[in-house]
Motif scaffolding. Structure first.
Motif, short mmCIF file in Angstrom:
data_model
loop_
_atom_site.label_atom_id
_atom_site.label_comp_id
_atom_site.label_asym_id
_atom_site.label_seq_id
_atom_site.Cartn_x
_atom_site.Cartn_y
_atom_site.Cartn_z
N PRO A 46 0.81 -1.24 0.00
CA PRO A 46 0.00 0.00 0.00
C PRO A 46 0.83 1.27 0.00
CG PRO A 46 -0.90 -1.59 1.55
CD PRO A 46 0.41 -2.15 1.08
N ASP A 47 2.01 1.25 0.61
CA ASP A 47 2.84 2.44 0.68
C ASP A 47 3.32 2.91 -0.69
OD1 ASP A 47 2.53 2.42 3.38
OD2 ASP A 47 4.53 1.65 3.85
N ARG A 48 3.30 2.02 -1.69
CA ARG A 48 3.80 2.37 -3.02
C ARG A 48 2.68 2.66 -4.02
NH1 ARG A 48 8.23 4.39 -2.48
NH2 ARG A 48 8.57 4.11 -4.72
N LEU A 49 1.43 2.63 -3.56
CA LEU A 49 0.32 2.84 -4.47
C LEU A 49 0.33 4.23 -5.10
CD1 LEU A 49 -2.65 1.07 -2.62
CD2 LEU A 49 -1.29 0.23 -4.54
N ARG A 50 0.64 5.25 -4.30
CA ARG A 50 0.65 6.61 -4.83
C ARG A 50 1.72 6.77 -5.90
NH1 ARG A 50 0.52 11.44 -0.58
NH2 ARG A 50 -1.45 10.34 -0.18
N SER A 51 2.89 6.21 -5.63
CA SER A 51 3.97 6.27 -6.62
C SER A 51 3.57 5.54 -7.90
CB SER A 51 5.24 5.64 -6.04
OG SER A 51 6.25 5.53 -7.02
N GLY A 56 1.88 5.44 -13.52
CA GLY A 56 0.89 4.87 -14.43
C GLY A 56 0.16 5.94 -15.22
N ILE A 57 -0.21 7.04 -14.56
CA ILE A 57 -0.88 8.14 -15.24
C ILE A 57 0.06 8.79 -16.25
CG2 ILE A 57 -1.84 10.46 -14.92
CD1 ILE A 57 -3.01 9.48 -12.27
N GLY A 58 1.32 8.93 -15.88
CA GLY A 58 2.31 9.51 -16.80
C GLY A 58 2.47 8.66 -18.05
N ALA A 59 2.56 7.33 -17.86
CA ALA A 59 2.70 6.43 -19.01
C ALA A 59 1.46 6.48 -19.88
CB ALA A 59 2.94 5.01 -18.52
N THR A 60 0.29 6.55 -19.27
CA THR A 60 -0.96 6.63 -20.02
C THR A 60 -1.00 7.90 -20.87
OG1 THR A 60 -2.15 5.36 -18.34
CG2 THR A 60 -3.47 6.73 -19.82
N ALA A 61 -0.56 9.01 -20.30
CA ALA A 61 -0.56 10.28 -21.02
C ALA A 61 0.37 10.22 -22.24
CB ALA A 61 -0.15 11.41 -20.09
N VAL A 62 1.54 9.62 -22.07
CA VAL A 62 2.50 9.51 -23.18
C VAL A 62 1.92 8.67 -24.31
CG1 VAL A 62 4.74 8.56 -23.86
CG2 VAL A 62 4.54 9.88 -21.75
N LEU A 196 0.88 -0.95 -10.05
CA LEU A 196 -0.04 0.00 -10.67
C LEU A 196 0.60 0.72 -11.86
CD1 LEU A 196 -2.07 1.92 -7.94
CD2 LEU A 196 -2.92 0.36 -9.71
N ALA A 197 1.90 0.99 -11.79
CA ALA A 197 2.57 1.71 -12.86
C ALA A 197 2.56 0.91 -14.16
CB ALA A 197 4.01 2.03 -12.46
#
Length: 221
Positions: A46-51, A56-62, A196-197
């Protein structure tokens, strides 16, 4: 690996196996936990979910930007004209937001970037875990690639004139391309520490591919 090979064959030989992916993912995670792998080793702490969410959002945007450009360029537009995704809007949305995440991405990410990665990292360096898991991820796509030339206009154009070697070229190309994609996804997982990434990148590649495929068909040849 034996379990993954069995699932891979079953998904492409049997019908109505959409439930097999989620079931196999849960079974693999249960096996990994029973084998002593921690949630952190599995990329699910859980501690790495935000990262993971940020990467993941950055990769999706690219990927979304690349697809947006590609679907309007005459040179790359045929790659989006895939007969499998010649769908209506409702079918495309269901495929992109339900079918692909549950039947494809969940299993493949858990299998290759979570459980297999964690198992390999016990006995090898991170670099070797990345390379081996990515190579196996590429081989995982042999069966799906067997009829790809007949479904995708861009691929069909690329191997036109290759004769009997066309299908072999497609399979080799798909394996190499997906293995490279596995390296990128694995690096996202390594840098973020979260599954998630890589899941975000994987969904963007497949899910947005369906949506932009629908757009390409509506734009015409």
């Amino acid at each position: 690996m034996a379990a993954l090979a069995t699932v891979n064959v079953a998904e492409h030989v049997l019908r109505g196996t959409f439930w097999l992916g989620p079931l196999a993912a849960v079974a693999l995670l249960a096996f990994a936990r029973w084998s002593g792998l921690s949630w952190s080793q599995l990329g699910l702490h859980p501690d790495r979910l935000r990262s993971g969410l940020r990467w993941g959002i950055g990769a999706t945007a690219v990927i979304a930007t690349a697809y947006l450009i590609g679907v309007f360029l005459p040179l790359t537009k045929p790659a989006f004209l895939d007969a499998r995704y010649h769908l209506g809007v409702s079918g495309a949305l269901f495929s992109a937001f339900v079918l692909i995440p549950t039947s494809t991405i969940l299993l493949e990410e858990v299998a290759f970037r979570s459980v297999l990665w964690g198992m390999l990292a016990r006995h090898a360096t991170t670099w070797r875990a990345l390379m081996v898991s990515s190579a196996l991820f590429g081989l995982w796509h042999i069966l799906p690639s067997l009829h790809l030339a007949a479904a995708n206009h861009g691929i069909a154009n690329a191997v036109r004139g290759a004769g009997s070697a066309a299908n072999t070229l497609v399979v080799v190309g798909v394996v190499a391309f997906t293995a490279l994609g596995g390296v990128v996804a694995g690096e996202l997982r390594r840098r973020s520490g979260s599954l998630l990434a890589s899941m975000g990148m994987h969904w963007a590649t497949n899910g947005l591919g369906v949506l932009f495929g629908v757009l390409a068909w509506r734009l015409g040849h």
